[in-house]
Scaffold this motif. Structure first.
Motif, PDB file in Angstrom:
ATOM      1  N   LEU A 128       0.825  -1.204   0.000  1.00 60.60           N
ATOM      2  CA  LEU A 128       0.000   0.000   0.000  1.00 60.60           C
ATOM      3  C   LEU A 128       0.862   1.258   0.000  1.00 60.60           C
ATOM      4  CD1 LEU A 128      -2.800   1.316   0.213  1.00 60.60           C
ATOM      5  CD2 LEU A 128      -2.609   1.114   2.698  1.00 60.60           C
ATOM      6  N   ASP A 129       1.950   1.222   0.762  1.00 63.90           N
ATOM      7  CA  ASP A 129       2.817   2.399   0.871  1.00 63.90           C
ATOM      8  C   ASP A 129       3.462   2.778  -0.455  1.00 63.90           C
ATOM      9  OD1 ASP A 129       2.242   2.594   3.549  1.00 63.90           O
ATOM     10  OD2 ASP A 129       4.034   1.518   4.203  1.00 63.90           O
ATOM     11  N   SER A 130       3.602   1.810  -1.355  1.00 69.58           N
ATOM     12  CA  SER A 130       4.263   2.104  -2.632  1.00 69.58           C
ATOM     13  C   SER A 130       3.286   2.532  -3.724  1.00 69.58           C
ATOM     14  CB  SER A 130       5.047   0.876  -3.108  1.00 69.58           C
ATOM     15  OG  SER A 130       4.166  -0.176  -3.481  1.00 69.58           O
ATOM     16  N   LEU A 131       1.973   2.481  -3.423  1.00 71.27           N
ATOM     17  CA  LEU A 131       0.982   2.796  -4.454  1.00 71.27           C
ATOM     18  C   LEU A 131       1.120   4.236  -4.947  1.00 71.27           C
ATOM     19  CD1 LEU A 131      -1.471   2.151  -6.188  1.00 71.27           C
ATOM     20  CD2 LEU A 131      -2.929   2.695  -4.209  1.00 71.27           C
ATOM     21  N   SER A 132       1.312   5.187  -4.037  1.00 69.50           N
ATOM     22  CA  SER A 132       1.414   6.592  -4.452  1.00 69.50           C
ATOM     23  C   SER A 132       2.588   6.803  -5.405  1.00 69.50           C
ATOM     24  CB  SER A 132       1.554   7.504  -3.230  1.00 69.50           C
ATOM     25  OG  SER A 132       2.697   7.162  -2.471  1.00 69.50           O
ATOM     26  N   LEU A 133       3.685   6.077  -5.190  1.00 70.60           N
ATOM     27  CA  LEU A 133       4.834   6.203  -6.081  1.00 70.60           C
ATOM     28  C   LEU A 133       4.536   5.587  -7.448  1.00 70.60           C
ATOM     29  CD1 LEU A 133       7.779   5.448  -3.628  1.00 70.60           C
ATOM     30  CD2 LEU A 133       7.022   7.658  -4.499  1.00 70.60           C
ATOM     31  N   ASN A 134       3.741   4.513  -7.473  1.00 71.38           N
ATOM     32  CA  ASN A 134       3.331   3.923  -8.750  1.00 71.38           C
ATOM     33  C   ASN A 134       2.451   4.895  -9.538  1.00 71.38           C
ATOM     34  OD1 ASN A 134       3.960   0.766  -9.194  1.00 71.38           O
ATOM     35  ND2 ASN A 134       3.811   1.185  -7.007  1.00 71.38           N
ATOM     36  N   ILE A 135       1.538   5.576  -8.838  1.00 73.86           N
ATOM     37  CA  ILE A 135       0.687   6.573  -9.481  1.00 73.86           C
ATOM     38  C   ILE A 135       1.551   7.712 -10.032  1.00 73.86           C
ATOM     39  CG2 ILE A 135      -1.170   8.247  -9.133  1.00 73.86           C
ATOM     40  CD1 ILE A 135      -2.091   5.329  -8.991  1.00 73.86           C
ATOM     41  N   TYR A 136       2.460   8.182  -9.211  1.00 74.97           N
ATOM     42  CA  TYR A 136       3.374   9.254  -9.618  1.00 74.97           C
ATOM     43  C   TYR A 136       4.176   8.839 -10.853  1.00 74.97           C
ATOM     44  CZ  TYR A 136       7.938  11.538  -9.653  1.00 74.97           C
ATOM     45  OH  TYR A 136       9.092  12.155 -10.045  1.00 74.97           O
ATOM     46  N   ASP A 137       4.707   7.618 -10.837  1.00 74.95           N
ATOM     47  CA  ASP A 137       5.514   7.148 -11.972  1.00 74.95           C
ATOM     48  C   ASP A 137       4.707   7.120 -13.267  1.00 74.95           C
ATOM     49  OD1 ASP A 137       7.848   6.836 -10.526  1.00 74.95           O
ATOM     50  OD2 ASP A 137       7.493   4.728 -10.075  1.00 74.95           O
ATOM     51  N   CYS A 138       3.448   6.677 -13.177  1.00 70.92           N
ATOM     52  CA  CYS A 138       2.603   6.623 -14.380  1.00 70.92           C
ATOM     53  C   CYS A 138       2.358   8.019 -14.940  1.00 70.92           C
ATOM     54  CB  CYS A 138       1.268   5.963 -14.056  1.00 70.92           C
ATOM     55  SG  CYS A 138       1.393   4.207 -13.663  1.00 70.92           S
ATOM     56  N   GLN A 142      -0.716  14.295  -5.889  1.00 76.15           N
ATOM     57  CA  GLN A 142      -0.067  15.410  -5.199  1.00 76.15           C
ATOM     58  C   GLN A 142       1.439  15.391  -5.434  1.00 76.15           C
ATOM     59  OE1 GLN A 142      -1.954  14.477  -1.281  1.00 76.15           O
ATOM     60  NE2 GLN A 142      -2.113  16.696  -1.136  1.00 76.15           N
ATOM     61  N   LEU A 143       2.020  14.213  -5.332  1.00 75.95           N
ATOM     62  CA  LEU A 143       3.456  14.068  -5.517  1.00 75.95           C
ATOM     63  C   LEU A 143       3.863  14.522  -6.919  1.00 75.95           C
ATOM     64  CD1 LEU A 143       6.120  13.027  -4.300  1.00 75.95           C
ATOM     65  CD2 LEU A 143       5.558  10.767  -5.166  1.00 75.95           C
ATOM     66  N   TYR A 144       3.084  14.131  -7.912  1.00 69.96           N
ATOM     67  CA  TYR A 144       3.369  14.525  -9.296  1.00 69.96           C
ATOM     68  C   TYR A 144       3.269  16.039  -9.466  1.00 69.96           C
ATOM     69  CZ  TYR A 144       2.386  15.438 -14.212  1.00 69.96           C
ATOM     70  OH  TYR A 144       2.386  15.970 -15.464  1.00 69.96           O
ATOM     71  N   TYR A 145       2.167  16.621  -9.003  1.00 70.17           N
ATOM     72  CA  TYR A 145       1.966  18.060  -9.187  1.00 70.17           C
ATOM     73  C   TYR A 145       2.973  18.888  -8.390  1.00 70.17           C
ATOM     74  CZ  TYR A 145      -2.389  17.643 -11.831  1.00 70.17           C
ATOM     75  OH  TYR A 145      -3.318  17.386 -12.794  1.00 70.17           O
ATOM     76  N   GLU A 146       3.338  18.396  -7.220  1.00 64.57           N
ATOM     77  CA  GLU A 146       4.329  19.121  -6.417  1.00 64.57           C
ATOM     78  C   GLU A 146       5.658  19.193  -7.155  1.00 64.57           C
ATOM     79  OE1 GLU A 146       5.861  21.311  -3.259  1.00 64.57           O
ATOM     80  OE2 GLU A 146       3.783  20.731  -3.645  1.00 64.57           O
ATOM     81  N   GLU A 147       6.064  18.088  -7.746  1.00 66.27           N
ATOM     82  CA  GLU A 147       7.334  18.084  -8.474  1.00 66.27           C
ATOM     83  C   GLU A 147       7.279  18.966  -9.717  1.00 66.27           C
ATOM     84  OE1 GLU A 147       9.715  14.874 -11.079  1.00 66.27           O
ATOM     85  OE2 GLU A 147       9.715  14.475  -8.937  1.00 66.27           O
TER      86      GLU A 147
END
Length: 231
Positions: free
Chosen positions: A134-144, A181-186
């Motif tokens: 579950l903790d890695s899901l946000s990074l998978n979304i960001y990567d996509c 959020q991670l994507y937009y922040e970057e």
């Protein structure tokens, strides 16, 4: 005399990338705001008052859940894209879409245009049929989102088995949202050197992805069994 140190373009790029990632990570590690978003975040995450806001009972059969959504939206959902705010138990909301494919629909969803996320009844999380934490899901979304930066439409379809724990389902939703959020922040840091909440109206509109959506995987058309063979 001291020798002048020459920096290559590659070295400068690496340093800038490192700094950007560092600040983005700090943003999520040390931010205390869990569901208090600034206007910029609300805009980028599709959260606004013009959409209806409803809660749903996740552990229902497909037809029952679609009926509940239709009643709460006060509209027929068949063959349409239905967008609304899903209310979570912690009072946070998330922008979701539902495409309810009925028998009468002429256009159907094609799964290959979606990144598939599945939460099994054993609480196992799958991303594109690959087990992840579950903790890695946000990074998978960001990567996509990051890897397909030049593509307008990047969609995610979230399915869950019945029965699944409400808490687990909503944690998946929150981690999908965190990936955005991670994507937009970057992107905000790279293009304007600012955090999301400090972007001007012109700046945050410039980085908004118009067609990146989170779909509820409850309205897909089920494959029908083949007709019986004549003997």
């Amino acid at each position: 005399m001291r020798k002048k140190i020459k920096y290559s373009n590659n070295s400068v790029t690496v340093v800038i990338t490192f700094i950007t990632v560092f600040f983005v990570c700090c943003y999520f590690l040390f931010s205390n705001k869990k569901f208090k978003y600034c206007d910029t975040e609300n805009y980028l995450l599709g959260i606004h008052d013009s959409l209806p806001s409803i809660s749903i009972n996740y552990n229902q059969f497909r037809n029952e859940l679609l009926e509940e959504i239709s009643i709460k939206l006060k509209k027929e959902t068949c063959c349409e894209i239905n967008e609304f705010q899903l209310q979570l138990e912690n009072n946070e909301t998330i922008n979701v879409k539902l495409h309810n494919e009925c028998e009468s629909c002429q256009v159907y969803i094609n799964d290959r245009f979606y990144y598939r996320i599945l939460l099994t009844k054993d609480n196992q999380l799958l991303f594109q049929d690959r087990p992840i934490t579950l903790d890695s899901l946000s990074l998978n979304i960001y990567d996509c989102l990051k890897n397909e930066d030049l593509i307008d439409s990047v969609n995610f379809m979230f399915y869950w088995d019945k029965p699944s724990q409400k808490k687990g389902i909503e944690k998946v939703f929150l981690n999908i949202k965190k990936g955005y959020q991670l994507y937009y922040e970057e992107v905000g840091q790279q293009r304007f050197g600012k955090s999301l909440c400090k972007l001007s109206k012109t700046e945050f509109k410039a980085i908004k992805r118009e067609r990146s959506n989170i779909y509820l995987g409850v309205g897909e058309r089920k494959s029908l069994p083949p007709p019986p063979k004549n003997n």
